[in-house]
Design an enzyme around this catalytic site. Structure first.
Site, PDB file in Angstrom:
ATOM      1  N   ARG A 126       0.824  -1.207   0.000  1.00 19.98           N
ATOM      2  CA  ARG A 126       0.000   0.000   0.000  1.00 19.98           C
ATOM      3  C   ARG A 126       0.862   1.263   0.000  1.00 19.98           C
ATOM      4  O   ARG A 126       0.507   2.263  -0.634  1.00 19.98           O
ATOM      5  CB  ARG A 126      -0.948  -0.022   1.200  1.00 19.98           C
TER       6      ARG A 126
ATOM      7  N   GLU B 290      -2.733  -7.690   3.968  1.00 17.84           N
ATOM      8  CA  GLU B 290      -4.179  -7.540   4.152  1.00 17.84           C
ATOM      9  C   GLU B 290      -4.878  -8.804   3.679  1.00 17.84           C
ATOM     10  O   GLU B 290      -4.416  -9.486   2.759  1.00 17.84           O
ATOM     11  CB  GLU B 290      -4.695  -6.314   3.402  1.00 17.84           C
TER      12      GLU B 290
ATOM     13  N   GLU C 253     -10.107  -0.268  -5.285  1.00 22.85           N
ATOM     14  CA  GLU C 253      -9.264   0.561  -4.414  1.00 22.85           C
ATOM     15  C   GLU C 253      -7.853   0.685  -4.977  1.00 22.85           C
ATOM     16  O   GLU C 253      -7.224   1.739  -4.862  1.00 22.85           O
ATOM     17  CB  GLU C 253      -9.217  -0.016  -3.001  1.00 22.85           C
TER      18      GLU C 253
ATOM     19  N   ASP D 254     -11.992   7.795 -10.686  1.00 21.10           N
ATOM     20  CA  ASP D 254     -12.178   9.221 -10.402  1.00 21.10           C
ATOM     21  C   ASP D 254     -11.092  10.001 -11.143  1.00 21.10           C
ATOM     22  O   ASP D 254     -10.120  10.479 -10.568  1.00 21.10           O
ATOM     23  CB  ASP D 254     -12.097   9.451  -8.891  1.00 21.10           C
TER      24      ASP D 254
ATOM     25  N   HIS E 273     -19.205  -5.125   1.531  1.00 17.56           N
ATOM     26  CA  HIS E 273     -18.467  -5.936   0.561  1.00 17.56           C
ATOM     27  C   HIS E 273     -18.498  -5.165  -0.755  1.00 17.56           C
ATOM     28  O   HIS E 273     -19.466  -5.242  -1.510  1.00 17.56           O
ATOM     29  CB  HIS E 273     -19.125  -7.306   0.375  1.00 17.56           C
TER      30      HIS E 273
ATOM     31  N   CYS F 176     -16.978  -5.662  -3.376  1.00 14.66           N
ATOM     32  CA  CYS F 176     -16.981  -6.535  -4.555  1.00 14.66           C
ATOM     33  C   CYS F 176     -18.408  -6.778  -5.047  1.00 14.66           C
ATOM     34  O   CYS F 176     -18.639  -6.955  -6.242  1.00 14.66           O
ATOM     35  CB  CYS F 176     -16.326  -7.880  -4.241  1.00 14.66           C
TER      36      CYS F 176
END
Length: 859
Positions: A513, A546, A557, A614, A825, A827
């Site tokens: 990350r 993670e 993400e 975005d 969730h 997904c």
């Protein structure tokens, strides 16, 4: 010959129903000579005759006393097939020979002459009969309303000479079938002339401007203005309108036979006059035409050869906006009427009326493009892959690459030498060509199959993408991407069996990350170099340390984090305009090309994996991605300050050279704020901008800002994008503004539409007290909190293509009242909501959850 035989049989059925066979003892119930036969008027008999012909009913043997006279031709007994639009049958549509029988084609003057006589006698039946006879005859209509220099004396004695000049008559068809040598020579000359005309048109490809400048004025032999005046004069009469309708119904089967079995346009290009004249009828959109005449007429038009379709399109492109809009609305209404009235379960792709009307609407669409402002120049250079001597994985396994030679090109588009992308501003907005009722009933999975098979037996509406909305087209792209993923997975499995090596069937990225750019850049760069086809595998992202399993949400993400890093102003890859809220490539950026390539790959992967990003780019970026360079007009949203300055320069009425003192040398600052100069032309600092050359200055300045100054960065960016999308139908389906919608989603957040489509699970339903409190709370949020809620629940703060109503969100019960926060969730767009006791607690817990929502964990 088939057409003549059919006419002869229908004529015999008609006479049998009206005059009988002449045998007084006839027992055939379908013969007027039978004692129990109920008499029919001519109109009813004509309809019945057609029905008997279709089912091949046996005819009575002709009694000698009822022998048909030899001099009665099919034209003399031509029936009116239908009544007027009020249900009344128009009598006396079989005129005696003395009623203007010498009129074999119409001119404006002849119509007014007959109309004057009819008005004097207050009896319009002679004109109605003439209209019915000429407008239902291919020969008569082809010869009608010629321009003054081509008009022939309208007398019976000179009519045979007219036939010699128009090779579409019955006599000349027989001559053609008999291989008449003189006529063959004429045909060769005519064909040669057509080929030369086509070559001349093709040689002008790449020009810029209006249709007339580029393709030249389209010459036709019919006087269109005269046709319009005649229609305006006659269509005010109800009986006249019925005559036109009846004639068109009778005309279309003959035209269909001509176009199916005879090369009528090749032998006589004036055959196109039929379609030109009919389409000038302003009543074609009426229900009677839509139901009885237009479906078969559209089918006939769709059978025209490609050069004829192109010529018709070019002609219509020179019409006024009002005329083009009327034709568009006619075809749109026909499609809508047919779709809505269809009660069967058959595919809309199998409806010949809808398919034919769509093909005709395509002509109007391209006429709309040609008639607008377009630019066939300013194209981005395509980077061709160097030929490789090594066999690819697909070739080793016998698999051929899809769309290897680029996106599919529509034949009519190729014939016209223009692309939709070339149009800066059409006469009618593109959105008006979308037919929503059709989109609602179209089964996209089956339509996509027809599109990929590319079979002539099955029509795909994706071959006419202008009629589909962005949501429908995105579904087609989704199917294409998924099939590509399955194909790559299959190839990998086969290759593993052959080579004995275990290859990964997915595109797996494991990233940290806090080092996301470095990890993603290294991994994607290696894939792009070793095997770019791996980019078309299904993406799975794993964040180191993670527990999240990627079913779509982790990828969302990942994309968002990469973009946040790349668009960070501190990195210097892009500049940010506070006024427009848009990013643009930073010309003096020190970042290497690989990072811009990464951005392009990320955008391509987002489309490929159905993720919304975005991203805030001006529209010119998407135009450039689709293959067009930026021009002066593109500065409006990308560089509005410069655009306004250049506009003032173009509009300035004073002495430009003395007052403004501008040269063809411009100055900018580099990354460290130091000034750098650039000559737009050689020795630009010595060339002042004047009234005479200011347009050139504006063009060169715009080209520098949008193209040359960022050429290195944009080429790398586009290369990355095409690594993923080059074999996709993206280019042939979507316009630049639709590509932006595909990548960025819709900015319009309609949460009421989301509420309507949300599903519930675990014991919740829309009438539960907590669900009502939940929606009241969400609707009370401000714009920023609503976006945070979407980001928390779906992984993106944008609505998908088609709006939030297309988002399938699930709210599931997650236990009784508790202090735990809601979870999601991403997904599956699922929100796990505990059953909180109070509305206040619900709001407080929900706001805290959406505000602090980073990272993934296993529940």
């Amino acid at each position: 010959m088939k057409r003549a035989a059919a006419k002869h049989l229908i004529e015999r059925y008609f006479r049998q129903l009206t005059e009988g066979c002449g045998n007084g003892a006839c027992t055939n119930e379908l013969c007027a000579s039978c004692l129990g036969f109920q008499p029919l008027d001519h109109n009813a008999a004509a309809i019945r005759a057609l029905e008997l012909y279709k089912i091949n009913t046996k005819l009575c043997d002709l009694h000698p006393s009822a022998a048909f006279p030899d001099n009665n031709s099919a034209e003399d007994t031509q029936p009116a097939l239908l009544g007027d639009c009020h249900g009344k049958m128009t009598d006396n549509l079989f005129p005696p020979r003395e009623d203007f029988r010498e009129v074999h084609y119409l001119t404006e003057e002849k119509v007014y002459e007959i109309l004057s006589i009819c008005e004097g006698k207050k009896d319009y039946s002679p004109l109605i009969r003439v209209i019915g006879r000429i407008f239902s005859s291919t020969d008569g209509l082809v010869q009608s309303f010629r321009k003054d220099k081509e008009q022939h004396p309208n007398t019976k004695e000179q009519h045979p000479n007219t036939k010699e000049q128009h090779p579409n008559t019955k006599e000349q068809r027989k001559t053609h079938q008999a291989k008449d040598e003189d006529k063959d020579e004429d045909d060769k000359e005519r064909t040669t002339a057509m080929e030369q005309e086509s070559e001349a048109s093709a040689s002008m490809e790449g020009a810029t401007g209006s249709t007339e400048n580029r393709l030249g004025p389209v010459e036709v032999s019919v006087d269109i203005e005269a046709v319009r005046r005649v229609y305006n004069r006659l269509l005010s009469n109800e009986k006249m309108e019925s005559a036109f309708l009846n004639a068109l119904v009778y005309l279309t089967p003959n035209v269909e036979l001509d176009l199916t079995y005879l090369d009528v346009y090749d032998t006589n290009p004036d055959y196109l006059n039929i379609f030109i004249i009919v389409m000038e009828n302003s009543s074609l959109h009426s229900p009677e035409y839509l139901e009885m005449a237009m479906p078969l007429f559209c089918k006939c038009m769709s059978k025209l050869p490609l050069p004829a379709l192109a010529k018709l399109t070019c002609l219509w492109s020179q019409y006024s906006v009002e005329h083009i809009r009327r034709m568009m609305e006619t075809f749109q209404q026909l499609i809508t009427y047919t779709v809505i009235s269809n009660v069967s379960d058959s595919l809309v792709n199998d409806d010949e009326g809808v398919v034919a009307a769509t093909k005709c609407l395509k002509l109007v669409f391209y006429a709309n493009v040609l008639g607008g402002d377009f630019d066939t120049g300013h194209n981005e250079e395509e980077e061709e892959e160097p030929p490789s001597s090594e066999l690819t994985l697909q070739e080793l396994l016998g698999e051929e690459r899809r769309n290897k030679n680029g996106p599919r090109v529509d034949p009519l588009e190729k014939e016209l030498g223009i692309r939709t992308l070339d149009c800066r501003r059409p006469l009618i907005p593109f959105e008006e060509f979308v037919n929503e009722p059709l989109n609602d009933v179209l089964e996209m999975d089956k339509d996509f199959t027809f599109f990929k098979v590319d079979s002539e037996s099955k029509f795909s509406f994706q071959s006419c993408p202008f009629i589909l909305n962005a949501c429908t087209k995105s579904l087609g792209l989704y199917y294409d991407n998924r099939i590509s993923m399955y194909s790559e997975r299959r190839i990998t499995a086969l290759y593993s069996l052959v080579q004995g090596q275990q290859l990964n069937p997915y595109l797996r990225l494991k990233v940290r990350r806090d080092h996301i750019i470095d990890d993603a850049l290294v991994r994607l760069e290696m894939i792009a170099i070793e095997n770019p086809a791996d980019l078309r595998k299904q993406l799975f992202v794993e964040f180191e340390g993670e527990q999240g399993v990627d079913e779509g949400g982790v990828s969302k993400e990942f994309f968002q984090l990469v973009l946040e890093e790349m668009f960070n102003p501190d990195i210097g890859m892009f500049t940010y305009d506070e006024f427009t809220k848009l990013f643009w490539f930073n010309p003096p950026s020190l970042e290497n090309e690989a990072q811009f390539t990464l951005i392009g790959i990320v955008l391509g992967l987002a489309i490929y994996n159905n993720c919304i990003l975005d991203v805030h780019f001006p529209m010119v970026v998407y135009r450039k991605l689709m293959g067009k360079k930026g021009t002066y007009l593109d500065l409006t949203d990308s560089h509005p300050v410069q655009y306004q300055s250049l506009k003032e320069l173009l509009d300035y009425e004073g002495d430009v050279e003395e007052d403004m003192m501008i040269t063809f040398q411009i100055s900018q600052t580099d990354l460290f704020g130091d000034p750098i100069t650039y000559d737009l032309k050689e020795n630009g600092d010595k060339i002042p901008v004047s009234v005479d050359n200011r347009k050139e200055f504006v063009s060169l300045y715009s080209d520098y800002i949008l193209n040359k100054s960022v050429e290195r960065q944009f080429k790398a960016f586009r290369r990355g994008f095409q690594m993923v999308t080059n074999e996709s139908p993206l280019k042939c389906l979507f316009r630049p503004e639709e590509v932006e919608l595909l990548i960025c989603g819709s900015r319009n957040l309609d949460f009421h539409a989301l509420e309507e489509t949300t599903e519930y699970d675990g014991g919740y339903n829309k009438d539960c007290h907590i669900i009502k409190d939940f929606w009241e709370t969400v609707h009370s949020f401000g714009e920023e909190d609503k976006r945070l809620f979407l980001q928390f629940t779906t992984g993106t703060d944008r609505a998908p293509v088609g709006g939030l109503g297309k988002l399938k969100m699930i709210i599931a019960k997650n236990g009784p009242d508790t202090d735990r926060l809601p979870t999601s969730h991403t997904c599956f767009n699922a929100l796990l909501l505990p059953e909180y006791d109070t509305k206040e607690k619900l709001k407080e817990r929900l706001l805290k959850a959406i505000t602090y929502a980073k990272g993934f964990g296993m529940l």
